[in-house]
Design a protein around this motif. Structure first.
Motif, PDB file in Angstrom:
ATOM      1  N   ILE A  57      46.931  19.988  36.561  1.00 28.95           N
ATOM      2  CA  ILE A  57      46.542  20.575  36.722  1.00 28.95           C
ATOM      3  C   ILE A  57      47.365  22.060  36.068  1.00 28.95           C
ATOM      4  O   ILE A  57      47.256  22.992  35.730  1.00 28.95           O
ATOM      5  N   ASP A  58      48.069  21.411  35.360  1.00 28.02           N
ATOM      6  CA  ASP A  58      49.961  21.536  34.522  1.00 28.02           C
ATOM      7  C   ASP A  58      48.910  23.140  32.924  1.00 28.02           C
ATOM      8  O   ASP A  58      49.039  23.634  32.582  1.00 28.02           O
ATOM      9  N   LEU A  61      46.252  25.471  33.820  1.00 32.66           N
ATOM     10  CA  LEU A  61      46.929  26.816  33.941  1.00 32.66           C
ATOM     11  C   LEU A  61      47.071  26.757  32.670  1.00 32.66           C
ATOM     12  O   LEU A  61      48.206  27.942  32.235  1.00 32.66           O
ATOM     13  N   PRO A  64      44.687  30.756  31.499  1.00 28.50           N
ATOM     14  CA  PRO A  64      43.986  31.638  32.767  1.00 28.50           C
ATOM     15  C   PRO A  64      42.752  31.693  33.140  1.00 28.50           C
ATOM     16  O   PRO A  64      42.421  32.086  32.605  1.00 28.50           O
ATOM     17  N   ARG A  65      42.524  31.896  34.524  1.00 26.41           N
ATOM     18  CA  ARG A  65      41.410  32.927  34.882  1.00 26.41           C
ATOM     19  C   ARG A  65      40.770  34.235  34.681  1.00 26.41           C
ATOM     20  O   ARG A  65      40.270  35.001  34.571  1.00 26.41           O
ATOM     21  N   LEU A  66      42.010  34.859  35.197  1.00 24.16           N
ATOM     22  CA  LEU A  66      42.453  36.285  35.151  1.00 24.16           C
ATOM     23  C   LEU A  66      42.522  36.954  34.396  1.00 24.16           C
ATOM     24  O   LEU A  66      42.454  38.307  34.019  1.00 24.16           O
TER      25      LEU A  66
END
Lengths: 67, 278
Positions: A57-58, A61, A64-66
């Motif tokens: 997950i690191d 991240l 980013p999806r945003l």
């Protein structure tokens, strides 16, 4: 991805033990056998959950999806 | 039937149960499957910007063990609300987090806010997901009572099992034929034999039965066949390990209660049937 909350085989709660384990073994250099004893992990099904885990997950991240 | 406690901890229970194997196994299965426990069963996801999908996040939430109160909560199907969900059968846990710290944060089970202060996750440090800067996570979760035969998240114990009570017999007459120091007793993987220097029959430590796994390596290695490993048919060493959702005493009591109910139910069903005895 991220540490599973329960052991797949027996159902013991192991999610909250991953961080202390990494703290002990990687940062303080305690042998993993002793670390497992301190964390009260006795069965090998629970041990493999922690030993074989990679925290992907690191890595994810970083993208980013945003944005 | 009798119970003799060997070891009592807040998470681990070991005791000797003197009963038949059928009863012992029924007891084991009832504790594993029938004792009701609370877990998150329904989640309303309002906003999820985390790297995990809604389904995976929901599954992770369901796995979190929640401290259960059996006295004040009912099963949703049997509740007076008729299964719609009320304060007598469900607990609402909410989470509303927006990361504007500029760093990656870890959302843990301590961030879940319960509407009943007694019904909270067992540990506040269970990781749920990680959030990057600017993303937010908002959801509402409902915890219900359930049984482990429907889903493993409702399991009240992490592990429950029993082993046979060992009976080890040492034939001293056969030991006299042996001229050397006892070899067989040195093969015990748990070192349950007293260490002696003289040539004589080996002695077991007094509480060997707590640790003996009936591996038979002593009887296999004995050249004279003096050591005989057997087990008691009506005595079992149980060990129960809890998650912390219910105190172990409550789990045991509830287990026996359910056992009794089931036997009474079985009796009633038998009486209803008209069986002709030939």
């Amino acid at each position: 991805m991220i540490i599973p909350i329960r052991c797949f085989s027996c159902g013991k709660l192991i999610g909250d033990l991953y961080e202390p384990y990494i703290e002990m073994t990687v940062k303080k250099g305690i042998p993993s056998e002793d670390a497992f004893k301190k964390l009260n992990i006795t069965r090998f099904c629970c041990k493999r959950m922690i030993v074989s885990h990679i925290n992907l997950i690191d890595e994810i991240l970083n993208f980013p999806r945003l944005q | 039937m009798s119970i003799e406690i060997i070891e009592k901890d807040d998470r681990l229970y070991r005791f000797v149960l003197s009963t038949s194997i059928e009863m012992a196994n029924a007891f084991r299965r009832i504790i594993l499957i029938e004792v009701p426990v609370m877990a998150i069963d329904e989640v309303i996801m309002l906003r999820n910007d985390s790297p995990l999908y809604d389904e995976i996040l929901t599954h992770r939430l369901a796995m979190i063990p929640i401290i259960t109160d059996l006295k004040n909560y009912n099963f949703q199907q049997e509740c007076s609300c008729g299964g719609a969900g009320c304060s007598l059968c469900s607990v609402t846990l909410t989470c509303d987090i927006k990361n504007d710290t500029g760093e990656i944060i870890l959302v843990t089970s301590g961030d879940l806010i319960s509407n009943d202060p007694k019904i909270v996750p067992v540990s506040p440090n269970i990781p749920i997901v990680k959030l990057e800067h600017g993303s937010s996570l908002t959801f509402e979760a409902f915890a219900l009572l359930g049984r482990a035969k429907d889903h493993a998240k409702f399991q009240s114990v992490a592990a429950i099992g029993y082993k046979f009570y060992p009976k080890i017999k040492i034939d001293e007459n056969k030991c006299k034929k042996c001229v050397q120091k006892c070899i067989a007793s040195q093969y015990c993987p748990k070192n349950l034999f007293k260490v002696g220097t003289e040539v004589s029959s080996p002695k077991l430590i007094p509480d060997f039965w707590k640790y003996c796994d009936l591996c038979e390596s002593c009887s296999r290695e004995c050249p004279e066949g003096a050591i005989n490993v057997e087990y008691d048919d009506n005595k079992f060493i149980f060990s129960i390990e809890s998650d912390g959702v219910l105190p172990l005493d409550t789990i045991m009591k509830k287990g026996w209660e359910i056992f009794k109910e089931k036997i009474d139910d079985f009796k009633d069903q038998l009486e209803k049937l008209e069986i002709e005895i030939i």
